[in-house]
Design an enzyme around this catalytic site. Structure first.
Site, PDB file in Angstrom:
ATOM      1  CE1 TYR A 160      -0.484   3.222   9.724  1.00  0.00           C
ATOM      2  CE2 TYR A 160      -1.249   4.744   8.046  1.00  0.00           C
ATOM      3  CZ  TYR A 160      -0.248   4.472   9.096  1.00  0.00           C
ATOM      4  OH  TYR A 160       0.473   5.338   9.496  1.00  0.00           O
ATOM      5  CD  GLU A 171      -0.789  -0.397   3.851  1.00  0.00           C
ATOM      6  OE1 GLU A 171      -1.681   0.353   4.369  1.00  0.00           O
ATOM      7  OE2 GLU A 171      -0.393  -1.365   4.268  1.00  0.00           O
ATOM      8  CB  CYS A 198      21.912  48.583   5.425  1.00  0.00           C
ATOM      9  SG  CYS A 198      23.126  47.303   6.348  1.00  0.00           S
ATOM     10  CB  CYS A 254      24.627  43.914   4.924  1.00  0.00           C
ATOM     11  SG  CYS A 254      23.014  44.056   4.604  1.00  0.00           S
ATOM     12  CG  ASP A 268       5.309  12.648   3.998  1.00  0.00           C
ATOM     13  OD1 ASP A 268       5.599  12.389   5.214  1.00  0.00           O
ATOM     14  OD2 ASP A 268       6.175  13.373   3.285  1.00  0.00           O
ATOM     15  CB  CYS A 316      23.369  42.304   7.982  1.00  0.00           C
ATOM     16  SG  CYS A 316      23.182  44.211   8.180  1.00  0.00           S
ATOM     17  CE  LYS A 353       7.047   5.201   5.648  1.00  0.00           C
ATOM     18  NZ  LYS A 353       7.041   6.468   6.009  1.00  0.00           N
TER      19      LYS A 353
HETATM   20  S1  IVH Z   1       2.275   0.740   9.000  1.00  0.00           S
HETATM   21  C1  IVH Z   1       3.964  -1.016  13.157  1.00  0.00           C
HETATM   22  N1  IVH Z   1       1.384   1.859   6.973  1.00  0.00           N
HETATM   23  O1  IVH Z   1       4.982   5.850   8.328  1.00  0.00           O
HETATM   24  C2  IVH Z   1       3.770  -0.622  11.898  1.00  0.00           C
HETATM   25  N2  IVH Z   1       2.649   3.309   8.127  1.00  0.00           N
HETATM   26  O2  IVH Z   1       7.879   5.540   8.973  1.00  0.00           O
HETATM   27  C3  IVH Z   1       2.827   0.617  11.717  1.00  0.00           C
HETATM   28  N3  IVH Z   1       2.842   5.376   7.452  1.00  0.00           N
HETATM   29  O3  IVH Z   1       4.815   5.577  11.933  1.00  0.00           O
HETATM   30  C4  IVH Z   1       2.974   1.561  10.684  1.00  0.00           C
HETATM   31  N4  IVH Z   1       1.818   5.096   5.650  1.00  0.00           N
HETATM   32  O4  IVH Z   1       3.167   7.099  10.442  1.00  0.00           O
HETATM   33  C5  IVH Z   1       1.839   2.010   7.965  1.00  0.00           C
HETATM   34  N5  IVH Z   1       0.353   2.792   5.176  1.00  0.00           N
HETATM   35  C6  IVH Z   1       1.190   2.921   6.163  1.00  0.00           C
HETATM   36  C7  IVH Z   1       1.782   3.925   6.247  1.00  0.00           C
HETATM   37  C8  IVH Z   1       2.535   4.131   7.491  1.00  0.00           C
HETATM   38  C9  IVH Z   1       2.276   5.965   6.498  1.00  0.00           C
HETATM   39  C10 IVH Z   1       3.760   6.281   8.394  1.00  0.00           C
HETATM   40  C11 IVH Z   1       3.171   5.898   9.849  1.00  0.00           C
HETATM   41  C12 IVH Z   1       4.552   5.321  10.489  1.00  0.00           C
HETATM   42  C13 IVH Z   1       5.790   5.700   9.590  1.00  0.00           C
HETATM   43  C14 IVH Z   1       6.933   4.745   9.881  1.00  0.00           C
END
Ligand code: IVH
Length: 704
Positions: A240, A128, A425, A422, A132, A446, A130
């Site tokens: 998730y 899945e 000024c 600077c 941000d 400065c 990740k």
């Molecule tokens: S699973 C015990 N799934 O990434 C494992 N984390 O770098 C729990 N994050 O702390 C995390 N997308 O904040 C998981 N699809 C995803 C995620 C995800 C973002 C973040 C989460 C985690 C951090 C770790």
């Protein structure tokens, strides 16, 4: 520190390794704070990861040197004090990172080996995106949302229940079947790119802080003390994973996520199941190619072993599960030409080099500027005007110059010379000596503080602020407007406002938003401050490192403004007796003494001080009492005070001869703790320092 140019770990001596681990711990901690507590990172994720990797590599070779405060032992950042703390029953851990196909292949091999799977045995992993954003834990009891928390340091987070309740995608009540008595649903809170752009536009409009990227904007939105502000931000939530659970609705990751969806959560529709390394990598490539069009920031993909009984067996290593791994995207890079280097002077006087680039598209965005950080960075990379350079965008942080492509360098190019003056000024720009490292500070600043137009707004706002001249009704909006319309340029101009703009064609009363009454009120507020305490004047000058308590210290030492200015002008020669005397004041370090001396060495500043003094009366400072019950004692205030402001409490204590410190140490004599006191109170208890309440404090100093 630049990791790529660093000495190979194998070549480090033990002493060098120890020194570097110390430095890395400090540096990483400061980036953690900027990222997690301030929501304002200053380096890219890739550079941050490189620092952590370097730290891990050194620790692997020198396990005896692992520090108790090592970054590898921490997850994120300890919670800030404004929210109640929540101890996570099941810690919210982190993920290990992989950066290339080989790392992922190693991960799959490790899992297979650990579980003792044979070549033909099927291993299914979910894959899945990740996200941000920032993770949150939502606790449901009997299907009702009862507690929501941030990750914090993984063990202890912040209670942000009220804020999380405002999210449409956080159900107040779970619907459907198989709902456990207790379940903590965990996932990511994030903002879409569109919402991020809207929020920043609104922030800019209101003159508020601009967020560096959607993650920071989401964090800033979630950490509001007033949840009605959070409610206005269209935050989303993907579920998730989970924490504490009285029962789990499935035997696989896939089934549990499906149950979350049934209960009313949003789960990521892109999630897939893979049964081979090839499928995992294909998923990664597919997501990478769609990254720009998703509408929200992702920084990689996450693979998780699907079977929960296998997750159980695999367990955790220190701070991350053995059954999951993140596969990060590389930072996006491109090549272009460096057309010029501009020096911008920031509001605090820092000379910041900005690279002007031939516009180029990086990760779907046209980039024409990049940061060069500071002069050491330019010298180290030997960046020259005319060079072909590699630039990088990481997340949505400002693009950076990674390196120069030397073979493409024009023949007669010359190393870049950083200006020593600077550009705004003309005052000298200096680099300060850092006492801790013995090295010059990275930033050149400065020294024309009071007269530099780039710093004018900041300086004048400081000059009129609460703890300085405290000119009522002269807010930062007015300062900006008066500056823009050239009614003022320097602090001294404030005292001539009535004379010059009390009437006539540019009269303040005739300005938009003003009238005769409000103008008269402003002039009265200014006139009320024509007599002022010496320490307020000193603080108001805005000399670097001269905060309120240093200003008071100086005022008490020199007594009168005449004596102070005379001594400081003499001290601008660092070999003078006056400088030695300044340096010798208890509580004034060499760095501070130098800053003050440099300020007075600049003729522009001396002249401006004289102009201010021509228009005001400065009261002599009170000599500190030596017979009060707290004279000579070191006092720390913590928690909220109810009968006085922090500043008042501090001023009063200092006038009674006490020294007010910001943190508790073995030298502390007394801690005055109000409601909500946190870590300082704990420190006091640990160190056996006497703790009293605000009332007890008032009683103690009552007669003084
Ligand atoms: S699973 C015990 N799934 O990434 C494992 N984390 O770098 C729990 N994050 O702390 C995390 N997308 O904040 C998981 N699809 C995803 C995620 C995800 C973002 C973040 C989460 C985690 C951090 C770790």
């Amino acid at each position: 520190m630049n990791v790529k140019r660093a000495v190979p770990v194998a070549k480090l001596s033990e002493a060098e390794a120890a020194a570097e681990l110390t430095r890395l711990a400090k540096e990483i901690a400061s980036h953690d704070k900027r990222y997690h507590a301030d929501d304002a990172p200053t380096i890219s994720d890739a550079d941050y990861d490189a620092l952590k990797k370097r730290n891990a590599a050194i620790e692997a070779s020198f396990p005896q040197l692992i520090r108790s405060d090592s970054p590898s032992r921490r997850v994120g950042f300890a919670p800030v004090e404004k929210f109640a703390k929540v101890t996570h029953g099941v810690p919210m851990l982190s993920l290990d990172n992989s950066f290339d196909d080989e790392d992922v292949s190693d991960f799959v091999d490790r899992v297979r080996r650990f579980l003792g799977l044979k070549a033909g045995d099927e291993l299914i992993l979910t894959a899945e995106p990740k996200i941000d954003g920032l993770s949150a834990s939502l606790r449901y009891e009997k299907g009702k949302f009862v507690l929501g928390a941030t990750r914090g340091d993984g063990e202890v987070g912040e209670d942000i229940t009220a804020n999380l309740r405002t999210l449409k995608e956080v159900p107040a009540t779970l619907r459907g079947r198989q709902i456990p008595d207790v379940i903590e649903v965990r996932g990511e809170v994030y903002l879409t790119h569109a919402a991020f752009a809207q929020i920043n536009a609104a922030q800019a409009e209101a003159g508020d802080k601009i967020f560096a990227n959607p993650r920071n904007a989401a964090a800033g939105s979630l950490r509001q003390l007033d949840s009605s502000v959070t409610a206005k931000r269209p935050l989303h939530f993907f579920a998730y994973t989970w924490g504490e659970a009285s029962s789990v609705p499935g035997k696989t990751q896939w089934e549990v996520i499906a149950a979350f969806k049934d209960w009313g959560f949003v789960t990521n529709p892109l999630m897939k199941r893979c049964s081979s390394l090839e499928q995992m990598l294909a998923f990664y490539n597919d997501i990478a190619s769609r990254r720009a069009k998703l509408g929200y920031d992702i920084d990689g993909v996450v693979y998780k072993v699907d079977r929960l009984d296998w997750q159980q067996r695999l367990g955790f290593v220190s701070r991350a599960p053995r059954w999951a791994i993140a596969h990060k995207f590389a930072a996006e890079q491109a090549e272009t030409e460096l057309l010029d280097i501009d020096i911008q002077v920031g509001r605090t006087g820092v000379l910041a080099p900005v690279a002007r680039l031939r516009p180029v598209t990086v990760g779907g965005v046209v980039v024409s500027n990049a940061t060069l950080h500071n002069e050491d960075e330019i010298a180290r990379k030997d960046v020259r005007i005319g060079d072909t350079v590699v630039i990088q965008r990481a997340g949505d942080v400002i693009p950076q110059i990674v390196r120069v492509i030397e073979p493409k360098r024009p023949k007669n190019s010359k190393p870049y010379k950083f200006p020593q003056k600077c550009p705004v000024c003309g005052s000298h720009a200096e680099r300060e000596l850092n006492e801790n490292t013995g090295k010059l500070d990275a930033a050149r600043r400065c020294t024309g503080g009071l007269i530099c137009a780039a710093q004018a707004a900041e300086r004048i706002k400081h000059f009129v602020s609460r703890s300085a001249f405290d000119i009522e009704g002269f807010g930062s909006k007015h300062v900006d407007e008066f500056l823009a319309d050239k009614l003022i340029a320097h602090p001294s101009d404030i005292f001539a406002l009535e004379e010059r703009f009390g009437s006539g064609p540019k009269a303040i009363a005739a300005r938009e938003g003003w009238g005769p009454q409000s103008a008269a009120k402003l002039f009265a507020a200014i006139n009320a401050r024509r007599t002022i305490a010496l320490h307020r004047l000193i603080y108001g000058l805005g000399i670097r490192h001269v905060g309120e308590s240093t200003a008071r210290l100086l005022a008490r030492n020199y007594g009168s403004v005449k004596a102070f200015v005379k001594a400081m002008v003499a001290a601008s020669d660092p070999d003078s007796k006056a400088f030695a005397e300044l340096d010798a004041i208890d509580g004034i370090g060499e760095v501070v003494a130098r800053e003050i001396a440099e300020f007075f060495a600049e003729k522009h500043n001396r002249e401006e001080v004289e102009r201010v003094l021509d228009q005001i009366e400065v009261q002599d400072a009170e000599k500190p009492k030596t017979n009060s019950p707290v004279a000579g004692k070191t006092v720390v205030f913590t928690g909220s005070l109810e009968k006085m402001t922090r500043n008042e409490a501090k001023a009063r204590a200092e006038s009674l001869g006490a020294h007010v410190a910001g943190s508790v140490s073995a030298k502390t004599d007394l801690v005055v703790a109000g409601p909500g006191a946190g870590s300082k109170l704990k420190d006091a208890q640990k160190l056996d320092v006497k703790v009293i309440s605000e009332d007890e404090w008032l009683k103690l100093i009552g007669g003084s």
